[in-house]
Design an enzyme around this catalytic site. Structure first.
Site, short mmCIF file in Angstrom:
data_model
loop_
_atom_site.label_atom_id
_atom_site.label_comp_id
_atom_site.label_asym_id
_atom_site.label_seq_id
_atom_site.Cartn_x
_atom_site.Cartn_y
_atom_site.Cartn_z
N ARG A 148 0.85 -1.19 0.00
CA ARG A 148 0.00 0.00 0.00
C ARG A 148 0.89 1.24 0.00
O ARG A 148 1.87 1.30 0.74
CB ARG A 148 -0.89 -0.01 1.25
CG ARG A 148 -1.94 1.08 1.25
CD ARG A 148 -2.76 1.07 2.53
NE ARG A 148 -2.16 1.89 3.57
CZ ARG A 148 -2.80 2.35 4.65
NH1 ARG A 148 -4.08 2.03 4.83
NH2 ARG A 148 -2.19 3.08 5.55
N TYR A 160 -3.48 11.26 6.21
CA TYR A 160 -3.73 9.90 6.66
C TYR A 160 -2.65 8.95 6.12
O TYR A 160 -2.28 9.01 4.96
CB TYR A 160 -5.11 9.39 6.19
CG TYR A 160 -5.17 7.91 6.34
CD1 TYR A 160 -5.37 7.36 7.61
CD2 TYR A 160 -4.92 7.05 5.28
CE1 TYR A 160 -5.33 6.00 7.81
CE2 TYR A 160 -4.87 5.68 5.47
CZ TYR A 160 -5.09 5.17 6.73
OH TYR A 160 -5.02 3.82 6.92
N GLU A 237 -9.10 2.09 -1.97
CA GLU A 237 -9.86 1.73 -0.76
C GLU A 237 -10.63 2.93 -0.20
O GLU A 237 -10.11 4.05 -0.17
CB GLU A 237 -8.86 1.23 0.28
CG GLU A 237 -9.47 0.93 1.63
CD GLU A 237 -8.41 0.55 2.66
OE1 GLU A 237 -7.31 0.13 2.27
OE2 GLU A 237 -8.70 0.71 3.86
N GLU A 263 -14.04 -1.30 6.03
CA GLU A 263 -13.40 -1.60 7.32
C GLU A 263 -14.23 -1.09 8.50
O GLU A 263 -14.10 -1.60 9.60
CB GLU A 263 -11.97 -1.07 7.38
CG GLU A 263 -11.88 0.45 7.37
CD GLU A 263 -10.45 0.95 7.27
OE1 GLU A 263 -9.67 0.35 6.53
OE2 GLU A 263 -10.12 1.93 7.95
N ARG A 284 -13.93 -5.14 2.95
CA ARG A 284 -12.85 -4.93 3.91
C ARG A 284 -13.18 -5.35 5.34
O ARG A 284 -12.37 -5.17 6.25
CB ARG A 284 -12.49 -3.44 3.94
CG ARG A 284 -11.96 -2.91 2.64
CD ARG A 284 -10.47 -2.96 2.57
NE ARG A 284 -9.85 -2.25 3.65
CZ ARG A 284 -8.77 -2.66 4.33
NH1 ARG A 284 -8.21 -3.82 4.03
NH2 ARG A 284 -8.26 -1.93 5.29
N GLU A 340 -4.71 -7.29 4.83
CA GLU A 340 -3.85 -6.19 5.27
C GLU A 340 -2.98 -6.66 6.44
O GLU A 340 -3.42 -7.40 7.30
CB GLU A 340 -4.72 -5.00 5.72
CG GLU A 340 -3.90 -3.79 6.15
CD GLU A 340 -4.76 -2.59 6.55
OE1 GLU A 340 -5.97 -2.78 6.79
OE2 GLU A 340 -4.21 -1.48 6.62
#
Ligand code: EZ4
Ligand code: CO
Length: 403
Positions: A148, A160, A237, A263, A284, A340
């Site tokens: 990533r 971020y 994402e 997520e 996710r 991840e």
């Protein structure tokens, strides 16, 4: 029958806060479940201690589905991250116990392995494009097959995914929320350049991913997806906050870049339209925030019918207990995509000794019965809870926006 004798919540902070549920049967078997909800840890701890644990005592630990239904339907007030993280912790701990009774790793109870290992992606980040690409080169040299990329944006003080300590990114960085400043136009210009430079340096044999972290509108996300198409990203994402699932139709109309989302989802209902309309490519959700192994399997089955693959969240706020559970799920689910993986600190790894291992860009859950993860409670007690918040985000004119 494996009667539940007791259950308790262990809160510790070996570098960051974790909430762990430990269930014990009358035969002395124990099971662990992760209940960590970043920045709201004590709410889940209280939900478990005050409302869930009293209902568990005396039940048969083998009745995983019935207990899940009891806690979900029986609360009357359904869904939400606090409730679902608590249910997930119970569910995970019960799968751990069932594995220990059977003498089998949990993935064997889920149908057995249907791949040799679990492909993971690592996190390359840096203040500049050059720094990020240099970090990505290191991951590639370590054998990662997927990376990533998150880079600082010129003109923004922070963004971020970019941290000072490159390996252990921890966004919950202060005892009151840090305030970040965001500009979509500045960001939109910087990401295609990052991907162009990364492809030049890394070539085409490694998957490249990017997390927008909920900051765009659908039409902006369509534009970014289009701009990244030449570099063939594995996924984009959380391009848009997904309360409005239909919003993803606009993104889909404008780009062939694969989309990952979810997520922060906590039940199948958060993803139903996204999956059924085939508006996304990867879901996710992971064990701790997605209602446990039991509920995540239901999500994955719906996803499989609709060409959607899994891509479980795996940041450091998901404890090694969640990571272990996710790996048993990943290795056994037919429509697995990627997992991840962000390294935990040494202190965290010591508090939670685990059987999972990393080799050649893949994680394997190991062969220990159950989940293959334990908690060293004496060590955990040396790291008491510390209040920590995720940041908040404002536009340059001071308006609140999504972090
Ligand atoms: O910001 O887990 O893809 N990973 C992420 C994470 C989240 C944190 C929030 O607690 O988006 O880094
Ligand atoms: Co994310």
């Amino acid at each position: 029958m494996a009667k539940i004798r007791s259950a308790r919540v262990i809160v510790c902070s070996p570098g960051r806060n974790f909430v762990t549920l430990k269930i014990e049967t009358e035969d002395g078997l124990t099971g662990l479940g992760d209940a960590t909800l970043n920045g709201r840890e004590l709410s889940v701890a209280s939900y478990l201690t005050d409302h869930v644990i009293p209902c568990l005592i005396g039940r048969d630990a083998h009745q995983i589905e019935d207990i899940w239904q009891y806690l979900y339907r029986g609360a009357y007030w359904r869904r939400g991250p606090v409730t679902m993280s608590a249910i997930a912790a119970v569910d995970t701990a019960l799968w751990d116990i069932k594995g220990k009774v059977a003498g089998l790793p949990v993935y064997q109870l889920l149908g057995g392995a249907c791949r040799e290992g679990v492909m993971v992606y690592g996190h390359a980040n840096g203040a500049t494009v050059e720094e990020t690409v240099a970090e990505a080169m290191k991951y590639k040299a370590e054998g990662y097959k997927a990376i990533r990329l998150q880079s600082g944006v010129p003109g923004l003080a922070s963004t971020y995914g970019v941290s000072k300590d490159k390996k252990f990114y921890e966004p919950a960085d202060a005892d009151l929320p840090t305030e970040n400043v965001w500009s979509t136009p500045k960001y939109m210009r910087s990401v295609p350049e990052l991907f162009a430079k990364a492809r030049e340096a890394l070539g085409w044999d490694v998957h490249l991913l990017h997390d927008v972290h909920h900051r765009l509108t659908p039409i902006e996300a369509g534009r970014l997806g289009k701009d990244l198409e030449p570099y063939r990203p594995f996924w984009l994402e959380d391009a848009v906050a997904a309360e409005n699932q239909a919003g993803f139709r606009t993104i889909r109309q404008h780009t062939t870049t694969p989309l990952a989302v979810g997520e922060v989802f906590n039940t199948i209902w958060d993803a139903k339209q996204l999956i059924e309309e085939q508006l996304i490519d990867y879901i996710r959700m992971t064990v701790v925030h997605g209602g446990g192994i039991t509920h995540l399997r239901r999500v994955a089955s719906l996803a499989d019918l609709n060409h959607v693959r899994t891509g479980c969240h795996g940041a450091t706020d998901l404890s090694p207990v969640c990571m272990a559970a996710a790996l048993h799920f990943d290795i056994s689910v037919p429509n697995f995509g990627v997992q991840e993986y962000m390294l935990h600190t040494k202190e965290t790894d010591k508090v939670f000794p685990h059987a999972y291992t990393f080799k050649d860009g893949m994680l394997h859950p190991g062969e220990a019965p159950g989940l293959g993860v334990e908690i060293d409670e004496d060590l955990a007690a040396k790291y008491p809870y510390r209040r920590a918040y995720l940041p908040v985000n404002r536009l340059e004119d001071g308006s609140m926006t999504n972090w």
